[in-house]
Design an enzyme around this catalytic site. Structure first.
Site, PDB file in Angstrom:
ATOM      1  CE  LYS A 124      -1.584  -2.071   3.630  1.00 15.49           C
ATOM      2  NZ  LYS A 124      -2.324  -2.504   4.669  1.00 15.49           N
ATOM      3  CB  THR A 184      -6.299   7.781   7.520  1.00 14.08           C
ATOM      4  OG1 THR A 184      -5.607   8.242   8.323  1.00 14.08           O
ATOM      5  CG2 THR A 184      -6.734   8.467   6.152  1.00 14.08           C
ATOM      6  N   GLY A 236      -7.438   2.846  10.744  1.00 18.92           N
ATOM      7  CA  GLY A 236      -8.029   1.687  10.320  1.00 18.92           C
ATOM      8  C   GLY A 236      -8.339   1.268   8.967  1.00 18.92           C
ATOM      9  CB  THR A 237      -6.973   2.975   5.720  1.00 16.49           C
ATOM     10  OG1 THR A 237      -5.957   3.492   6.228  1.00 16.49           O
ATOM     11  CG2 THR A 237      -8.240   4.345   5.830  1.00 16.49           C
ATOM     12  N   GLY A 238      -6.038   0.405   6.824  1.00 16.92           N
ATOM     13  CA  GLY A 238      -5.368  -0.898   6.243  1.00 16.92           C
ATOM     14  C   GLY A 238      -6.248  -2.010   6.678  1.00 16.92           C
ATOM     15  CB  CYS A 239      -8.052  -3.072   9.867  1.00 14.22           C
ATOM     16  SG  CYS A 239      -6.694  -2.928  11.110  1.00 14.22           S
TER      17      CYS A 239
HETATM   18  O1  PXL Z   1      -4.359  -0.065  12.052  1.00 13.56           O
HETATM   19  C1  PXL Z   1      -3.610  -1.172  12.462  1.00 13.56           C
HETATM   20  C2  PXL Z   1      -4.050  -1.655  13.980  1.00 13.56           C
HETATM   21  C3  PXL Z   1      -4.531  -2.825  13.893  1.00 13.56           C
HETATM   22  N1  PXL Z   1      -4.926  -3.530  15.206  1.00 13.56           N
HETATM   23  C4  PXL Z   1      -4.776  -2.632  16.298  1.00 13.56           C
HETATM   24  C5  PXL Z   1      -4.565  -1.531  16.085  1.00 13.56           C
HETATM   25  C6  PXL Z   1      -4.056  -0.903  15.140  1.00 13.56           C
HETATM   26  C7  PXL Z   1      -3.662   0.450  15.152  1.00 13.56           C
HETATM   27  O2  PXL Z   1      -3.952   1.105  16.180  1.00 13.56           O
HETATM   28  O3  PXL Z   1      -4.501  -0.925  17.273  1.00 13.56           O
HETATM   29  C8  PXL Z   1      -5.672  -3.523  17.261  1.00 13.56           C
END
Ligand code: PXL
Length: 275
Positions: free
Chosen positions: A179, A219, A221-224
């Site tokens: 990404k 943004t 949490g966008t990766g998750c």
């Molecule tokens: O965004 C990645 C991420 C994944 N999982 C948890 C997080 C974070 C970012 O803060 O806290 C539990």
């Protein structure tokens, strides 16, 4: 009269809890629900975090990680898996062993190493084991630029560096999506016009995917969300490249619809929001 049963597409998220609901397993479950999949969850760690910072991380014992997975496996069909935070060596070793239950299922691994506010989420001594025992077993790896740099031990400053990096990563894992969202910060701190991600699957050449940059601070949490959306499409039988394209489209639409959302005090990066 015949009774009708409803078939669900069941997806398991394995990762960390984000109390603020923007990232981690919470973001994954919201994504699964948005895309009409049934979400299951297994926690590796819990975080105490808000829209500003992570105040505490509590790692769960590996025996409990195992118990959570085994009790689901004996009960339900699981059609695909999304993995996020693994946090330490013990969880990595245990999960590597437990992945035998999901051998023919799509597995998307988002190798989260730090939060968007900079808190480390993976112990340094766990990196080598992560590379050796998790990466070969997944369907798709979705690092951002800093994560790709750590995995390859090489800085990425240009799009050409991204291409070099993806070839290195493709020796470790079957398919990769890097990404590119962080690259402009590395370059010149200017607002980009486009976000360019790079994709490579086995026996193919790298392929760029571009989308318009959405000017928002929401943004977190966008990766998750992206890797979870890709997992949903894979679980429904969509081919890998198509799943990546659809996942990116899902995320961009979400960012546009939540561009002006304001959640929390002193927000550094606000969360993505659904529905
Ligand atoms: O965004 C990645 C991420 C994944 N999982 C948890 C997080 C974070 C970012 O803060 O806290 C539990």
């Amino acid at each position: 009269m015949k009774t009708q049963t409803t078939q669900t597409v069941n997806i398991l998220s394995i990762g960390g809890s984000d109390t603020s609901g923007g990232a981690g397993v919470q973001a994954d479950l919201k994504t699964f629900a948005s895309l009409n999949c049934y979400g299951l969850s297994v926690f590796t760690c819990l975080t105490a975090q808000n829209t500003n910072s992570i105040d505490a991380i509590y790692k769960l014992p590996v025996d409990f990680l195992e118990q959570q997975i085994l009790c689901l496996v004996e009960d339900l069909p699981i059609h695909a898996i999304k993995i996020g935070v693994l946090s330490d060596l013990q969880s990595i070793l245990k999960l590597s062993e437990l992945l035998k239950y999901f051998k023919d299922k799509p597995i998307v691994f988002d190798p989260v190493m730090a939060s968007s506010t900079g808190t480390p989420l993976l112990e340094k001594n766990a990196l080598e084991e992560l590379i050796n025992s998790i990466l070969p077993k997944v369907t798709l790896l979705t690092p951002n630029i800093p994560e790709a740099e750590i995995l390859t031990n090489k800085k990425i400053k240009t799009h050409q560096n991204m291409e070099e990096s993806i070839y290195t990563l493709s020796k470790m894992t079957p398919a990769v999506l890097i990404k590119g969202g962080h690259i402009n910060k590395h370059f010149n701190n200017q607002t980009p016009k486009q976000i360019s991600d790079l994709f490579l699957e086995k026996n193919c050449i790298p392929q760029w995917f571009h989308s318009d940059f959405v000017n928002t601070s929401n943004t977190h949490g966008t990766g998750c969300t992206l890797s979870s959306a890709i997992t949903c499409y894979l679980a429904k039988g969509t081919p890998l490249k198509q799943s990546v394209i659809k996942g990116r489209f899902f995320l961009t639409s979400l960012l546009v619809s939540n561009q002006h959302l304001s959640l929390g005090k002193n927000i550094k990066t606000g969360p993505t929001h659904f529905f």
